[in-house]
Design a protein around this motif. Structure first.
Motif, PDB file in Angstrom:
ATOM      1  N   ALA A 107      98.583  -9.149  48.435  1.00 28.25           N
ATOM      2  CA  ALA A 107      98.467 -10.517  47.916  1.00 28.25           C
ATOM      3  C   ALA A 107      97.773 -11.423  48.935  1.00 28.25           C
ATOM      4  CB  ALA A 107      99.841 -11.071  47.557  1.00 28.25           C
ATOM      5  N   LEU A 108      98.128 -11.283  50.198  1.00 25.68           N
ATOM      6  CA  LEU A 108      97.479 -12.082  51.246  1.00 25.68           C
ATOM      7  C   LEU A 108      95.993 -11.758  51.341  1.00 25.68           C
ATOM      8  CD1 LEU A 108      97.628 -13.963  53.832  1.00 25.68           C
ATOM      9  CD2 LEU A 108      97.804 -11.814  55.073  1.00 25.68           C
ATOM     10  N   LEU A 109      95.653 -10.483  51.330  1.00 25.19           N
ATOM     11  CA  LEU A 109      94.246 -10.084  51.438  1.00 25.19           C
ATOM     12  C   LEU A 109      93.445 -10.554  50.229  1.00 25.19           C
ATOM     13  CD1 LEU A 109      94.776  -6.471  52.822  1.00 25.19           C
ATOM     14  CD2 LEU A 109      93.939  -8.464  54.103  1.00 25.19           C
ATOM     15  N   ALA A 110      94.033 -10.457  49.045  1.00 22.73           N
ATOM     16  CA  ALA A 110      93.342 -10.922  47.837  1.00 22.73           C
ATOM     17  C   ALA A 110      93.121 -12.435  47.898  1.00 22.73           C
ATOM     18  CB  ALA A 110      94.137 -10.533  46.593  1.00 22.73           C
ATOM     19  N   HIS A 111      94.137 -13.160  48.334  1.00 28.31           N
ATOM     20  CA  HIS A 111      94.020 -14.618  48.463  1.00 28.31           C
ATOM     21  C   HIS A 111      92.945 -14.978  49.501  1.00 28.31           C
ATOM     22  CE1 HIS A 111      95.192 -18.830  48.664  1.00 28.31           C
ATOM     23  NE2 HIS A 111      95.210 -18.705  49.977  1.00 28.31           N
ATOM     24  N   ALA A 112      92.975 -14.309  50.643  1.00 26.22           N
ATOM     25  CA  ALA A 112      91.985 -14.570  51.688  1.00 26.22           C
ATOM     26  C   ALA A 112      90.573 -14.307  51.182  1.00 26.22           C
ATOM     27  CB  ALA A 112      92.270 -13.700  52.917  1.00 26.22           C
ATOM     28  N   THR A 113      90.426 -13.268  50.374  1.00 26.58           N
ATOM     29  CA  THR A 113      89.108 -12.936  49.826  1.00 26.58           C
ATOM     30  C   THR A 113      88.630 -14.020  48.874  1.00 26.58           C
ATOM     31  OG1 THR A 113      89.511 -10.578  50.104  1.00 26.58           O
ATOM     32  CG2 THR A 113      87.798 -11.216  48.534  1.00 26.58           C
ATOM     33  N   ILE A 163      79.499  -9.054  49.873  1.00 26.80           N
ATOM     34  CA  ILE A 163      79.161  -8.404  48.603  1.00 26.80           C
ATOM     35  C   ILE A 163      80.421  -8.197  47.777  1.00 26.80           C
ATOM     36  CG2 ILE A 163      78.237  -6.321  47.500  1.00 26.80           C
ATOM     37  CD1 ILE A 163      76.383  -6.035  49.972  1.00 26.80           C
ATOM     38  N   CYS A 164      81.434  -7.548  48.348  1.00 29.36           N
ATOM     39  CA  CYS A 164      82.644  -7.273  47.587  1.00 29.36           C
ATOM     40  C   CYS A 164      83.761  -6.810  48.505  1.00 29.36           C
ATOM     41  CB  CYS A 164      82.386  -6.203  46.528  1.00 29.36           C
ATOM     42  SG  CYS A 164      81.998  -4.594  47.251  1.00 29.36           S
ATOM     43  N   ALA A 165      84.970  -6.857  47.985  1.00 27.41           N
ATOM     44  CA  ALA A 165      86.133  -6.300  48.679  1.00 27.41           C
ATOM     45  C   ALA A 165      87.031  -5.656  47.641  1.00 27.41           C
ATOM     46  CB  ALA A 165      86.884  -7.378  49.444  1.00 27.41           C
TER      47      ALA A 165
END
Length: 111
Positions: free
Chosen positions: A32-38, A49-51
């Motif tokens: 959730a943190l990584l998705a929010h940061a992205t 480009i993408c994550a």
């Protein structure tokens, strides 16, 4: 430049594969943190480009597969203070973080 992951040895993108080790009860928190940061920061960085985030079935790993237009773009993001805040926070959830840059050396799609 495409905006989705494409594994292709003819592309000259910088591929980040970052393996996080995490306590199973914190795996979803880290994702959730990584998705929010992205969404908030990384995707607005030049050269992004993408994550993609992958959760291991045993709950102890999260893999970030991301692509940047170049290694220079990746390192510029790493130096950005706003991006650094998110990376530092992720490091407080994970027990180990192993970021590495790769190039696609060989590609074998099904014909």
């Amino acid at each position: 430049m495409p905006t989705t992951a494409a594994i292709d040895s003819s592309r000259t993108v910088a591929t980040l594969i970052n393996v996080f080790t995490v306590a199973p009860e914190r795996q979803h928190e880290l994702i959730a943190l990584l998705a929010h940061a992205t969404e908030e920061t990384m995707k607005h960085q030049p050269g992004f480009i993408c994550a993609n985030f992958h959760a291991s079935q045993d709950g102890v790993r999260v893999v970030n597969y991301a692509q940047w237009e170049s290694e220079k773009h990746y390192w510029a993001m790493r130096a950005d203070p706003e991006a650094r805040v998110h990376m530092d926070l992720a490091a407080t959830i994970a027990t180990d973080v192993q970021p590495r840059l790769f190039t696609v050396a060989s590609h074998h799609p099904k014909a």
